[in-house]
Design an enzyme around this catalytic site. Structure first.
Site, short mmCIF file in Angstrom:
data_model
loop_
_atom_site.label_atom_id
_atom_site.label_comp_id
_atom_site.label_asym_id
_atom_site.label_seq_id
_atom_site.Cartn_x
_atom_site.Cartn_y
_atom_site.Cartn_z
N LYS A 45 0.52 -1.31 -0.22
CA LYS A 45 -0.21 -0.27 -0.16
C LYS A 45 1.03 1.33 0.20
CE LYS A 45 -3.74 2.32 0.66
NZ LYS A 45 -4.77 2.49 -0.58
N ARG A 85 24.05 -3.96 8.28
CA ARG A 85 25.34 -3.88 8.57
C ARG A 85 25.09 -1.66 8.71
NH1 ARG A 85 23.70 0.58 4.77
NH2 ARG A 85 21.84 0.68 3.04
#
Length: 457
Positions: free
Chosen positions: A201, A292
């Site tokens: 959406k 990361r």
């Protein structure tokens, strides 16, 4: 603790990792391309090894070359920084097979969270709120039409393996969906070698909010609060700040607890960032995870006092979180980061070349992370970011004022930079009030064009 670490990256993040290693007494090995022979990360590392020609694919992304350098230098571990190989699960597996510690999560988890549709379903199972959308990869345009009817327009198509806005299309009605699906799939295939798409959406005016986490290899997970990353251009972040004006202490605690529980369940470790979109009504939805260290990690460091890169190294060496962070996390003050790119501030065209003068700002509350210097060369082969300016203050107003002062004292000559753009943003009334979302820059540029038209008469 590790004896020697190779940094599989370049630029300011390579210097950042070198600095953390030095403070922990770890020797460092830099790898570099021929274009980066005179770079500062090469100068400040204890050892340096050339791994190939200028193009990233021939050097920094060349896994055999990086592993060979690590074996030649006899390192214990590899820190991948951000970008490049940092979220490459295959690289992490090669490190494991080579008996070299990868400073990041296990490859199985990286692979799972790197597939965005899989990550959505994983977070959904862990009770993390997600945007309504497809259950996974969409088989084709016909199935996309079925999902869009179920979800409700507008919808957004996203590349499963994507990032940086590539393989992404916003669709507002059924007539344009098939064509946009084919465009997005082809773009994703060209960019990532994978044309698979999923659907969500589309929120018209969201805020982009992300939570920083640390997790050790003993099952302990800790949330370090959120960052606001809504100031973007073409899905690329320009300015980040922490904490977000829209996240209450109650929401921070609640969502942080849900995140900690979900990452513990999937066996995550090391640093990571969970990214969300916040709707205008305050509802918040998971969109993806970055497995990361982030470009914008310094703003979290500023408000928590935690050195995230040193924490990464200590976690990877086997330490527990409670020996790294011994006191409860308390958020103090406000921090803002500006990404300074080697680009024309209005045309946004790349501006590689020789820097003829370079002076970084300083003073109370200012930090500059950069690998550039006077007479240095910005090569045309890599990301255009050349510096990060971080301003910290007792509150947002002081942080903004310090950033304005710092930007006015930041001298870069010989190339174009985005410093003038950041100065205009910090003078903008809506930005200063905190009235913005991810579409802020579109409205900002429209106002700029209107102002120029008025000046032209």
């Amino acid at each position: 603790m590790f004896r020697k670490v190779l940094i599989a990256n370049r630029g300011e993040i390579a210097l950042r990792v070198i600095s953390a290693c030095k403070e922990l007494g770890i020797r460092t090995v830099a790898v570099y391309s021929e274009a980066d022979r005179n770079s500062l990360h090469v100068k400040f590392a204890d050892e340096a090894i050339c791994i190939g020609p200028p193009r990233s694919s021939d050097s920094y992304l060349n896994v055999p070359a990086v592993i060979s350098a690590a074996e030649i230098a006899d390192v214990d571990a590899i820190h991948p920084g951000y970008g490049l190989l940092s979220e490459n699960a295959n690289f992490a597996e090669v490190c494991r097979a080579s008996n070299i510690k990868f400073i990041g999560p296990p490859p199985e988890v990286t692979r799972m969270m790197g597939e965005k549709s899989t990550a959505r379903q994983t977070m959904k199972k862990a009770k993390v709120p997600i945007l309504p959308g497809s259950d996974g990869v969409i088989a084709g345009a016909d199935e996309a039409l079925e999902w869009a009817k179920s979800v409700g327009y507008p919808v957004i198509l996203k590349a499963v393996a994507g990032g940086g806005g590539r393989g992404m299309r916003i669709c507002r009605n059924k007539d344009e969906l098939p064509g946009l699906y084919n465009q997005a799939s082809q773009e994703a295939l060209n960019a990532f070698g994978n044309g698979d798409l999923y659907m969500e959406k589309f929120i018209e005016r969201p805020r982009h909010i992300e939570f920083q986490v640390l997790a050790d290899e003993h099952g302990n997970v800790m949330s370090l609060g959120e960052r606001e990353c809504s100031i973007q251009r073409r899905h690329q972040k320009l300015i980040e700040e922490a904490p977000s004006l829209q996240v209450s202490p109650e929401l921070r605690k609640k969502l942080g607890g849900v995140i900690e529980k979900s990452l513990k369940e999937i066996g995550y470790w090391n640093a990571g960032t969970i990214e969300f979109l916040m709707d205008e009504d305050g509802s918040i939805y998971f969109i993806e995870m970055n497995t990361r260290i982030q470009v914008e990690h310094p703003v979290t460091e500023a408000i928590t006092g935690v050195d995230l890169v040193k924490a990464q190294l200590r976690i990877a060496s086997g330490e527990k979180l409670n020996s790294i962070i011994t006191e409860p996390i308390v958020i103090r003050g406000h921090a803002i980061e500006c990404r300074i790119n080697a680009e024309h501030p209005e045309k946004f065209t790349p501006s590689a070349g020789k820097i003829t003068a370079f002076n970084v700002p300083g003073g109370n509350g200012i930090r500059v992370d950069t690998a550039q210097y006077s007479e240095g060369v910005v090569p045309p082969y890599y990301d255009s970011m050349i510096a990060k300016v971080i301003a910290y203050g007792k509150d947002r107003e002081e942080a903004m004022n310090r950033m304005q002062r710092a930007l006015s004292q930041f001298v870069v000559q010989g190339i174009h930079t985005t410093i003038p753009l950041h100065q205009k943003i910090f003078a903008d009334a809506d930005f200063r009030k905190g009235d913005f979302d991810t579409k802020f820059m579109e409205r900002f540029f429209e106002r700029e064009e209107a102002r120029k038209a008025t000046e032209r008469g």
